[in-house]
Design an enzyme around this catalytic site. Structure first.
Site, short mmCIF file in Angstrom:
data_model
loop_
_atom_site.label_atom_id
_atom_site.label_comp_id
_atom_site.label_asym_id
_atom_site.label_seq_id
_atom_site.Cartn_x
_atom_site.Cartn_y
_atom_site.Cartn_z
N ARG A 169 3.56 -3.06 -3.95
CA ARG A 169 3.40 -1.63 -2.57
C ARG A 169 2.55 -2.71 -1.57
O ARG A 169 2.77 -2.36 -0.92
CB ARG A 169 3.14 -0.53 -3.76
CG ARG A 169 4.17 -0.48 -4.24
CD ARG A 169 4.61 1.17 -4.46
NE ARG A 169 5.44 1.65 -6.03
CZ ARG A 169 7.23 1.28 -5.61
NH1 ARG A 169 7.41 1.53 -4.76
NH2 ARG A 169 7.47 2.14 -6.40
N ASP A 227 3.80 6.36 -5.37
CA ASP A 227 4.06 4.95 -4.66
C ASP A 227 3.97 4.55 -3.26
O ASP A 227 4.38 3.87 -2.59
CB ASP A 227 5.10 4.35 -5.60
CG ASP A 227 4.61 4.72 -6.83
OD1 ASP A 227 3.85 4.28 -7.38
OD2 ASP A 227 5.86 4.79 -7.98
#
Length: 168
Positions: free
Chosen positions: A121, A51
């Site tokens: 993100r 991530d």
């Protein structure tokens, strides 16, 4: 990835209070300024930072030399195809990159309009890119950032980012 896995000098990055939280390694990280250098990211480190790769791609774009990432096909099936989204965004900012599923070439970050594909993100990574950009970066569809980082905008302002919300 651990500092030694990235080729960083251990004197530039210090880990303390190493522990596990939710099955993942966690630590307090202290970083001393040093020029960024491109690295080959070891495949065994990829699952530990899946991530974090969007913002690491921004760092790679600011580094001298080439950063190579392999074994991260999972990035293609997150909230968006993060490899394609980051490559498109970096190209918009004038950064040469190749989509082989594994590379970003360093360069100067320009400015432009970034599409996040509704991926929190991607939005945060390009907000961070604005710290090094030569011109304004406009990041679209940022409402979803609070999904993973409530208070991101306040923290970013504290770091010197000029964040404003624009009407549609």
């Amino acid at each position: 990835p651990r500092p030694e896995a990235t080729g960083a000098r251990l004197s530039d990055i210090t880990l303390s209070s190493e522990r596990g939280v939710g099955g993942e390694p966690v630590a307090d990280v202290r970083v001393r300024h040093a020029p960024l250098r491109g690295i080959d990211i070891p495949e065994d480190q990829v699952p530990l930072a899946i991530d974090e790769f969007p913002v690491l791609f921004i760092a790679a774009a600011c580094a001298e030399g080439r950063t190579v990432l392999r074994g991260a096909a999972e990035l293609r099936v997150k909230e968006s195809d993060r490899i394609a989204a980051m490559a498109e965004g970096l190209s918009t900012l004038g950064v040469r990159n190749e989509v082989l599923a594994d590379g970003i070439e360093g360069g100067t970050l320009g400015g432009g309009v970034i599409h996040t594909f509704n991926d929190h993100r991607i939005a945060m990574a390009f907000a961070v890119a604005a710290l090094r950009a030569e011109r304004e970066i406009r990041v679209l569809d940022c409402d979803h950032v609070a999904t993973s980082f409530p208070g991101f905008d306040a923290m970013a302002r504290g770091l010197g980012l000029q964040i404003s919300t624009l009407a549609d």
